[in-house]
Write a protein that holds these residues in place. Structure first.
Motif, PDB file in Angstrom:
ATOM      1  N   VAL A  37       0.829  -1.208   0.000  1.00 29.78           N
ATOM      2  CA  VAL A  37       0.000   0.000   0.000  1.00 29.78           C
ATOM      3  C   VAL A  37       0.866   1.262   0.000  1.00 29.78           C
ATOM      4  N   GLY A  38       1.964   1.236   0.748  1.00 30.41           N
ATOM      5  CA  GLY A  38       2.779   2.438   0.889  1.00 30.41           C
ATOM      6  C   GLY A  38       3.845   2.619  -0.160  1.00 30.41           C
ATOM      7  N   ALA A  39       4.155   1.581  -0.929  1.00 31.11           N
ATOM      8  CA  ALA A  39       5.288   1.654  -1.855  1.00 31.11           C
ATOM      9  C   ALA A  39       5.111   2.735  -2.906  1.00 31.11           C
ATOM     10  N   MET A  40       3.924   2.851  -3.478  1.00 28.98           N
ATOM     11  CA  MET A  40       3.744   3.798  -4.576  1.00 28.98           C
ATOM     12  C   MET A  40       3.821   5.256  -4.120  1.00 28.98           C
ATOM     13  N   PRO A  41       3.116   5.663  -3.033  1.00 33.27           N
ATOM     14  CA  PRO A  41       3.261   7.062  -2.599  1.00 33.27           C
ATOM     15  C   PRO A  41       4.691   7.432  -2.209  1.00 33.27           C
ATOM     16  N   ILE A  42       5.400   6.512  -1.557  1.00 26.65           N
ATOM     17  CA  ILE A  42       6.772   6.806  -1.156  1.00 26.65           C
ATOM     18  C   ILE A  42       7.687   6.925  -2.375  1.00 26.65           C
ATOM     19  N   ALA A  43       7.530   6.001  -3.321  1.00 27.59           N
ATOM     20  CA  ALA A  43       8.348   6.068  -4.528  1.00 27.59           C
ATOM     21  C   ALA A  43       8.018   7.313  -5.347  1.00 27.59           C
ATOM     22  N   LEU A  44       6.754   7.720  -5.354  1.00 29.72           N
ATOM     23  CA  LEU A  44       6.352   8.941  -6.040  1.00 29.72           C
ATOM     24  C   LEU A  44       7.078  10.140  -5.455  1.00 29.72           C
ATOM     25  N   TRP A  45       7.086  10.233  -4.122  1.00 24.70           N
ATOM     26  CA  TRP A  45       7.790  11.346  -3.472  1.00 24.70           C
ATOM     27  C   TRP A  45       9.289  11.271  -3.754  1.00 24.70           C
ATOM     28  N   ALA A  46       9.857  10.063  -3.689  1.00 27.42           N
ATOM     29  CA  ALA A  46      11.294   9.901  -3.917  1.00 27.42           C
ATOM     30  C   ALA A  46      11.681  10.286  -5.343  1.00 27.42           C
ATOM     31  N   ASP A  47      10.881   9.889  -6.314  1.00 27.49           N
ATOM     32  CA  ASP A  47      11.173  10.210  -7.714  1.00 27.49           C
ATOM     33  C   ASP A  47      11.191  11.715  -7.956  1.00 27.49           C
ATOM     34  N   ARG A  48      10.307  12.449  -7.289  1.00 27.61           N
ATOM     35  CA  ARG A  48      10.201  13.871  -7.533  1.00 27.61           C
ATOM     36  C   ARG A  48      11.059  14.707  -6.595  1.00 27.61           C
ATOM     37  N   HIS A  49      11.584  14.136  -5.504  1.00 28.66           N
ATOM     38  CA  HIS A  49      12.340  14.926  -4.537  1.00 28.66           C
ATOM     39  C   HIS A  49      13.713  14.322  -4.233  1.00 28.66           C
ATOM     40  N   SER A  50      13.762  13.327  -3.342  1.00 29.55           N
ATOM     41  CA  SER A  50      15.067  12.810  -2.934  1.00 29.55           C
ATOM     42  C   SER A  50      14.984  11.330  -2.605  1.00 29.55           C
ATOM     43  N   ARG A  51      15.801  10.529  -3.290  1.00 27.52           N
ATOM     44  CA  ARG A  51      15.891   9.104  -2.994  1.00 27.52           C
ATOM     45  C   ARG A  51      16.587   8.872  -1.658  1.00 27.52           C
ATOM     46  N   VAL A  52      17.660   9.613  -1.401  1.00 30.04           N
ATOM     47  CA  VAL A  52      18.461   9.402  -0.191  1.00 30.04           C
ATOM     48  C   VAL A  52      17.670   9.758   1.066  1.00 30.04           C
ATOM     49  N   LYS A  53      16.980  10.893   1.052  1.00 32.36           N
ATOM     50  CA  LYS A  53      16.207  11.298   2.236  1.00 32.36           C
ATOM     51  C   LYS A  53      15.074  10.316   2.522  1.00 32.36           C
ATOM     52  N   SER A  54      14.432   9.826   1.468  1.00 29.16           N
ATOM     53  CA  SER A  54      13.329   8.884   1.680  1.00 29.16           C
ATOM     54  C   SER A  54      13.842   7.583   2.291  1.00 29.16           C
ATOM     55  N   ILE A  55      14.995   7.106   1.846  1.00 24.68           N
ATOM     56  CA  ILE A  55      15.564   5.878   2.406  1.00 24.68           C
ATOM     57  C   ILE A  55      15.956   6.086   3.865  1.00 24.68           C
ATOM     58  N   PHE A  56      16.527   7.228   4.190  1.00 27.31           N
ATOM     59  CA  PHE A  56      16.876   7.549   5.582  1.00 27.31           C
ATOM     60  C   PHE A  56      15.639   7.479   6.483  1.00 27.31           C
ATOM     61  N   LEU A  57      14.554   8.117   6.061  1.00 29.11           N
ATOM     62  CA  LEU A  57      13.341   8.139   6.875  1.00 29.11           C
ATOM     63  C   LEU A  57      12.713   6.751   6.979  1.00 29.11           C
ATOM     64  N   MET A  58      12.729   5.994   5.884  1.00 26.99           N
ATOM     65  CA  MET A  58      12.152   4.648   5.914  1.00 26.99           C
ATOM     66  C   MET A  58      12.891   3.749   6.903  1.00 26.99           C
ATOM     67  N   ALA A  59      14.230   3.792   6.860  1.00 32.84           N
ATOM     68  CA  ALA A  59      15.030   2.933   7.739  1.00 32.84           C
ATOM     69  C   ALA A  59      14.809   3.273   9.210  1.00 32.84           C
ATOM     70  N   MET A  60      14.689   4.552   9.510  1.00 32.70           N
ATOM     71  CA  MET A  60      14.426   4.964  10.896  1.00 32.70           C
ATOM     72  C   MET A  60      13.085   4.407  11.374  1.00 32.70           C
ATOM     73  N   LEU A  61      12.057   4.518  10.533  1.00 35.70           N
ATOM     74  CA  LEU A  61      10.719   4.096  10.949  1.00 35.70           C
ATOM     75  C   LEU A  61      10.634   2.595  11.148  1.00 35.70           C
ATOM     76  N   TRP A  62      11.134   1.798  10.188  1.00 36.81           N
ATOM     77  CA  TRP A  62      10.975   0.344  10.338  1.00 36.81           C
ATOM     78  C   TRP A  62      11.814  -0.186  11.496  1.00 36.81           C
ATOM     79  N   SER A  63      12.975   0.440  11.768  1.00 35.02           N
ATOM     80  CA  SER A  63      13.814  -0.019  12.873  1.00 35.02           C
ATOM     81  C   SER A  63      13.141   0.246  14.218  1.00 35.02           C
ATOM     82  N   LEU A  64      12.573   1.444  14.382  1.00 35.83           N
ATOM     83  CA  LEU A  64      11.878   1.766  15.630  1.00 35.83           C
ATOM     84  C   LEU A  64      10.641   0.883  15.805  1.00 35.83           C
ATOM     85  N   ALA A  65       9.938   0.608  14.724  1.00 37.97           N
ATOM     86  CA  ALA A  65       8.751  -0.245  14.811  1.00 37.97           C
ATOM     87  C   ALA A  65       9.126  -1.666  15.201  1.00 37.97           C
TER      88      ALA A  65
END
Length: 454
Positions: free
Chosen positions: A77-105
């Motif tokens: 469900v979340g892959a497309m909105p996140i990839a959409l944001w990453a494609d138009r803005h920043s791949r590196v920042k999106s990966i940083f935020l994703m890793a923080m969230l899944w690790s804390l969860a």
């Protein structure tokens, strides 16, 4: 004569060269691969905890399977909105935020006190991991020469197998010594450290889109309409997504349920069953690299050869796995049966890297991560989520050994889809290449006209 159908990258002078040089490319690969390993450690640690959870909370196999499927559903469900944001803005920042969230969860799972709480926490793990595979693969593909794409995708996604090995093994060993709750805390910490280091990875320039593509990527709704149109235009992408999903049903079933199968059918202790299952997953990691290179080689003369070999490998995996799980205990010893399952595990990961590379070949470079997210949606929802849940339902109805013997039949569907995709692959790649070249020519013409304007 071999057809050169490699897709060009706009703004990149040499598609067969490195974007920023060898050093930045290999640093990006190492960091992205390391996080991919942690991703799957956090995702798969739970499967070796099934016997402990069944004993502690009395869960059914359908409920246990849902704890795996919940992650894949939220990833889908979340892959497309996140990839959409990453494609138009920043791949590196999106990966940083994703890793923080899944690790804390993942760390939060150790504090849950009921099935509902654990299911919710696992869903948040998936929300953090959503889009990582598609964004990470797009970043790697852009750093390296196009000729290396298939092999690098196989390496990238095969690391998921290594992460699964560590997750299954660590979960079983840690749970046997300190309890199942501690396993989540131990495996969740490395992702936090790696996410901080990832900000030093160089990002590629956001590709300027034509007005039509720019409008199509403004919102998730417009992107969904554009993706539906893209699937209609590219039968290769549709059939490869379906075929890859069917093969992932087999892979996810074996990965999720093999520790429990060895515990129940072979009578192994949970920790020993986890270690044995981890060895099978390790064979899958090696198999993904070997079969990925084999598929790349098959496409050197004709691109469609990749899909023909993929179809054959899927059928071979089924031919090994069904008798391996169907054999009664007295027909094969434990070690003989494990060897057969390991052989099937080596073959069943054959689609892991090639399907990503094939989809990247038939998608516009400006929405590469988003296009990969479409594939991720299919693979997660119809593959990774479906496999453990369907197997759990069959296990409740038939017993786990019978369910494990039936599930590899999904490889027949995978092979059929790949054979259909082979009919349109070369034409779809050529169409994208022509589109990119036309856009570059139009851009160069506009630049020339502006330069001539007094």
């Amino acid at each position: 004569m071999a057809m050169d159908l490699q897709m060009a990258d706009p703004g990149r002078p040499d598609p067969d060269g490195y974007l920023f040089g060898r050093g930045p490319a290999w640093f990006a690969l190492i960091m992205t691969v390391a996080l991919m390993m942690v991703d799957y450690i956090d995702r798969q640690v739970i499967v070796s905890l099934f016997p402990h959870l069944k004993q502690a909370w009395g869960l059914s196999d359908k409920q246990l399977g849902s704890l795996v499927s919940a992650v894949s559903i939220t990833v889908a469900v979340g892959a497309m909105p996140i990839a959409l944001w990453a494609d138009r803005h920043s791949r590196v920042k999106s990966i940083f935020l994703m890793a923080m969230l899944w690790s804390l969860a993942c760390i939060s799972c150790m504090f849950t006190r009921s099935y509902g709480q654990l299911l919710a926490a696992r869903a948040v793990v998936g929300a953090g991991e959503a889009g990582y595979g598609s964004v990470g693969s797009a970043l790697i593909a852009s750093h390296f020469p196009a000729r290396m794409r298939g092999t690098l995708m196989a390496v990238f996604f095969s690391v998921g197998s290594l992460g699964s090995v560590l997750g299954v093994m660590l979960g079983g060993v840690i749970a046997s010594h300190w309890g199942w709750q501690a396993a989540f805390g131990v495996v969740g910490v490395p992702g936090l450290a790696l996410s901080l280091l990832y900000i030093f990875v160089r990002d590629y320039r956001t590709v300027q889109l034509t007005p039509r593509l720019d409008r199509a990527t403004q919102t998730p709704a417009s992107m969904a309409r554009a993706i539906a149109a893209a699937l209609a235009r590219s039968p290769t992408m549709l059939w490869v997504s379906l075929g890859g999903s069917a093969q992932v049903v087999v892979l996810s079933t074996v990965w999720a349920w093999l520790p429990s199968y060895l515990n129940r059918a072979q009578g192994l202790a949970p920790a020993q069953a986890a270690i044995n299952a981890a060895l099978v997953v390790l064979c899958g990691a090696a198999g993904a690299v070997l079969t990925g290179a084999l598929v790349d080689r098959a496409g050197r003369r004709r691109q469609r050869g990749k899909l023909l070999v993929l179809a054959l490998l899927c059928l071979l995996s089924m031919a090994v796995l069904i008798p391996a799980f169907a054999a009664p205990g007295r027909a094969l010893s434990h070690h003989q049966q494990l060897a057969w399952i390991a052989a099937g595990g080596l073959l069943m990961t054959c689609s892991t890297g090639p399907v990503v590379a094939i989809v990247i070949d038939v998608i516009h470079p400006g929405i590469r991560a988003t296009g990969s997210a479409v594939l991720a949606f299919f693979l997660n929802l119809f593959g990774l989520a479906a496999g453990p849940f369907i197997a759990g339902m069959l296990s409740d109805a038939w017993t786990l050994p019978r369910a494990m013997a039936a599930m590899p039949a999904f490889s027949i569907l995978a092979a059929l889809c790949f054979l259909v995709a082979a009919r349109s692959y070369e034409a779809d790649v050529q169409r994208i290449r022509d589109q990119v070249q036309a856009e570059e020519a139009a851009g160069a013409c506009n630049t020339s006209l502006r330069g001539q304007t007094p």
